[in-house]
Motif scaffolding. Structure first.
Motif: not given
Length: 375
Positions: A242, A246, A349, A346, A249
């Protein structure tokens, strides 16, 4: 409000009664150090209960749960008061008044803690049920969203191929582009759900290598863009897959909005998924390079036990309303909310990792920073 006031008032009244009872016994305890200490203890317990009642009134504990805590308090005080009263009536039994105050004070505090823990247990069960419900709703929503967007994309593509009129073809392309954006929401919702349900990562990731992997496809897509990396060699952080999501993104957001900043109206076109001939030309210019070539800089450094990752672009910045909502300076509303879920992925996470998210806008662009634990 009245019910909450009555519930908290009963707790506060218990504390006041204990303070008054302790103070009234000061004269009888003079000259006896132990007795004075017990009197002081009763006053301290009563004061603590009054302070706890004040905190309870201002807290976010629901009124029904506040009443439950007050009930526990009254139960503990009433039962023990009856027992002490009966004990004092027994022949040959003498219990000083200040001892009664102390015992009732200890009982009240103990039962307040029991009530608070009971409320926490109930709240935890409620949250677990809500989480299970949200998980089901999330899966159903994503399933329906995927199906509907596939239908929209297929029909829009068919229309675009069959229509001869340029305006009608542009409208069909707009529908297809919008459906494609909606399909991205499925992945963003999945990432948020995973972060909400996951534990903090225990594995380590080399940050410099990870940033290189994230930037590689963007460098291929935008050969004339500038993608700078300033990450110390050997900097390792706690993370899992993840973390790559992040960073992707953040870079995608920087490319999308930063690379179109020099073109009037381009941000609105990208945000709303417009593919009119004018906006399509702007996007083509970005794809093939020009003054809209993307600039993205990814840097990182240590801040104590936290590694801060900064992604900088030269765009118009993140809207102030969106920053206020993301940083919890303002509640989200129907009229003031973010334009997408990317930064929320974002943020979710980062918080799962035990880190945070911050946004800084200046005249040269925007910098979005994420804090994650260093390994």
């Amino acid at each position: 409000m009245i019910r909450r006031t009555l519930a908290v008032g009963s707790v506060a009244l218990t504390g006041v009664a204990l303070v008054v009872g302790a103070v009234s016994n000061v004269a009888g305890a003079e000259g006896d150090g132990v007795a004075l200490a017990l009197v002081a203890l009763g006053a301290v317990l009563g004061t603590a209960i009054v302070a706890g009642a004040s905190y309870l009134y201002r807290s976010d504990v629901a009124t029904v749960h506040t009443a439950r805590i007050a009930g526990w308090n009254l139960l503990g005080v009433a039962l023990l008061a009856v027992i002490l009263a009966l004990a004092r009536l027994a022949p040959g039994v003498s219990i000083p008044a200040y001892v009664v105050v102390d015992v009732l004070g200890v009982s009240s505090v103990a039962h307040l803690l029991i009530g608070y823990n009971d409320v926490r247990r109930i709240r935890a069960e409620e949250l677990a049920r809500q989480r299970r419900t949200l998980a089901v709703v999330n899966r159903l929503t994503r399933h329906n969203l995927r199906n509907r967007t596939q239908i929209l994309t297929g029909h829009a593509a068919a229309l675009a191929e069959e229509l001869d009129d340029d305006d009608q073809r542009a409208a069909a392309e707009t529908i297809r582009a919008t459906a494609a954006e909606l399909s991205d929401v499925d992945g963003e919702l999945a990432a948020i759900q995973t972060a909400l349900n996951g534990d903090r990562p225990t594995g380590t990731v080399d940050l410099a290598d990870l940033v290189e992997d994230v930037l590689a496809p963007y460098r291929d897509r935008y050969p004339n863009g500038e993608f700078a990396i300033d990450v110390p060699d050997g900097l390792a952080v706690r993370g899992d897959e993840q973390l790559q999501v992040t960073l992707d993104h953040l870079v995608e957001n920087a490319v999308e909005h930063g690379s179109t900043s020099s073109r009037p109206g381009a941000d609105d076109a990208v945000e709303h998924g417009s593919t009119s001939p004018a906006s399509q030309a702007q996007q083509d210019a970005v794809e093939h390079g020009s003054d809209g070539d993307p600039y993205v800089r990814v840097s990182a450094g240590l801040d104590g036990e936290i590694a801060r990752i900064h992604v900088t672009d030269r765009g118009p910045g993140v809207p102030a309303d969106e920053v206020a909502v993301l940083t919890e300076q303002r509640e989200i509303s129907q009229l003031e909310h973010g334009s997408g879920l990317g930064l929320w992925v974002v943020k979710t996470v980062a918080e799962r990792y035990g880190g945070d998210l911050s946004v800084e806008n200046d005249e040269d662009g925007a910098t979005v920073s994420v804090g994650v634990p260093a390994a």
